[in-house]
Scaffold this motif. Sequence first.
Motif, PDB file in Angstrom:
ATOM      1  N   GLU A   3      -0.841 -19.462 -22.404  1.00  0.00           N
ATOM      2  CA  GLU A   3       0.119 -20.460 -21.940  1.00  0.00           C
ATOM      3  C   GLU A   3       0.583 -20.175 -20.516  1.00  0.00           C
ATOM      4  O   GLU A   3       0.740 -21.089 -19.700  1.00  0.00           O
ATOM      5  CB  GLU A   3       1.312 -20.509 -22.880  1.00  0.00           C
ATOM      6  N   ALA A   4       0.809 -18.901 -20.178  1.00  0.00           N
ATOM      7  CA  ALA A   4       1.306 -18.570 -18.837  1.00  0.00           C
ATOM      8  C   ALA A   4       0.310 -19.001 -17.766  1.00  0.00           C
ATOM      9  O   ALA A   4       0.705 -19.497 -16.702  1.00  0.00           O
ATOM     10  CB  ALA A   4       1.575 -17.067 -18.736  1.00  0.00           C
ATOM     11  N   ARG A   5      -0.964 -18.833 -18.043  1.00  0.00           N
ATOM     12  CA  ARG A   5      -1.967 -19.222 -17.056  1.00  0.00           C
ATOM     13  C   ARG A   5      -2.112 -20.746 -16.987  1.00  0.00           C
ATOM     14  O   ARG A   5      -2.372 -21.302 -15.920  1.00  0.00           O
ATOM     15  CB  ARG A   5      -3.291 -18.542 -17.374  1.00  0.00           C
ATOM     16  N   ARG A  56       0.369 -22.750 -17.361  1.00  0.00           N
ATOM     17  CA  ARG A  56       1.526 -23.163 -16.562  1.00  0.00           C
ATOM     18  C   ARG A  56       1.234 -23.035 -15.068  1.00  0.00           C
ATOM     19  O   ARG A  56       1.620 -23.900 -14.273  1.00  0.00           O
ATOM     20  CB  ARG A  56       2.768 -22.333 -16.931  1.00  0.00           C
ATOM     21  N   LEU A  57       0.561 -21.952 -14.687  1.00  0.00           N
ATOM     22  CA  LEU A  57       0.228 -21.772 -13.278  1.00  0.00           C
ATOM     23  C   LEU A  57      -0.708 -22.880 -12.807  1.00  0.00           C
ATOM     24  O   LEU A  57      -0.550 -23.422 -11.699  1.00  0.00           O
ATOM     25  CB  LEU A  57      -0.403 -20.399 -13.057  1.00  0.00           C
ATOM     26  N   THR A  65       0.742 -12.790  -7.845  1.00  0.00           N
ATOM     27  CA  THR A  65       1.880 -12.520  -8.730  1.00  0.00           C
ATOM     28  C   THR A  65       2.533 -11.172  -8.459  1.00  0.00           C
ATOM     29  O   THR A  65       3.701 -10.987  -8.799  1.00  0.00           O
ATOM     30  CB  THR A  65       1.436 -12.575 -10.198  1.00  0.00           C
ATOM     31  N   GLU A  78      -1.947 -11.007 -19.210  1.00  0.00           N
ATOM     32  CA  GLU A  78      -0.984 -12.060 -19.514  1.00  0.00           C
ATOM     33  C   GLU A  78       0.145 -12.097 -18.489  1.00  0.00           C
ATOM     34  O   GLU A  78       0.841 -13.110 -18.371  1.00  0.00           O
ATOM     35  CB  GLU A  78      -0.419 -11.866 -20.926  1.00  0.00           C
ATOM     36  N   ARG A  79       0.334 -11.009 -17.755  1.00  0.00           N
ATOM     37  CA  ARG A  79       1.398 -10.956 -16.746  1.00  0.00           C
ATOM     38  C   ARG A  79       0.870 -11.176 -15.339  1.00  0.00           C
ATOM     39  O   ARG A  79       1.498 -11.855 -14.532  1.00  0.00           O
ATOM     40  CB  ARG A  79       2.095  -9.589 -16.784  1.00  0.00           C
TER      41      ARG A  79
END
Length: 322
Positions: free
Chosen positions: A195-197, A199-200, A294, A313-314
């Motif tokens: 999901e985080a990627r 969103r980017l 990031t 993931e970060r």
Amino acid sequence: MSRRLVVQAPHQLGWQEESPPTPGPGEALLKPLAVGLCGSDLHVYEGQHPFVRYPVYPGHEVAAQVLALGPGTDPGWLGARVVLEPSLTCGRCPSCRSGRYNICHELRVMGFQAPGAMAEHFVAPLEKLHRLPEGLSPEQGALVEPLAVAVHAVAQTRVAGLEVAVLGAGPIGLLVAQVARAYGAASVRVVDPLEARRRLAEELGLPAQPPDGSRYEVVFECVGSEKALEGAIRACHKGGEVVVVGVFGRPACISAGLVQDWELTLRGSLMYTFRDYQEALRLLGQVRVEPLITHRFPLREAPAAFALALQRERAVKVLLLG
């Protein structure tokens, strides 16, 4: 003395002391300003890169400043801010003679088969340097190399007017998606389970979704895994094309029957050429690279940067700053 980062063996990362390098004929001595950590660097660290022998001296995504020049070089390069095209080629094989030196029969790449730029100083052939245009930062410059990878990958096929999917929302995937959009794709969708990627990708104006069985005319595989490659094949319409951009650390089993029955084209893409680098420099601005960054570390904290980059993931793009 000067220090250089070395991967002695899988999961063995440290610093090596060496005499300051001296540029030879046609070479330049450089100080790195910004060096990107790439998925391929992590493959080396984890022992999953298929084309290296240890020890490995990493660093191939780099913006640098020219500190000194070897004999027979143009003094106008002294002090210039540059980006590095890290491929070292023979110039003699059929691939080199045809202009496809990215697949040179004797290809060596700085940071993998030759010493790279994660060092206090390094030497490179002057012919492999591209001037960083005024107004662009070293951080943007460090992203020119992966952007050139994306430019070369999209140039392997036609995307204008077609429905395109990019599997993998890492740095390469997000750059491929932006280049495909810039080159006139009818639609570009990024597919990633994280999901985080996703969103980017959305922040970059790219529609993103988890894998869902949708079909496309062109699919770029930007992960380098058997599962993703199989997914790319199954995501094609009949007569579609898969461009394999990800680096694979081990052999992959795929549904070859679908490739045959659906008359799919399966095409590889490796690195770039001079023209791809020049196009990447032209596209900077139209293609946004800064949101991919990031995390930033000083060069001396490279081991900590590697540790963070492994937390996929970060971290998306981690930079080392000289």
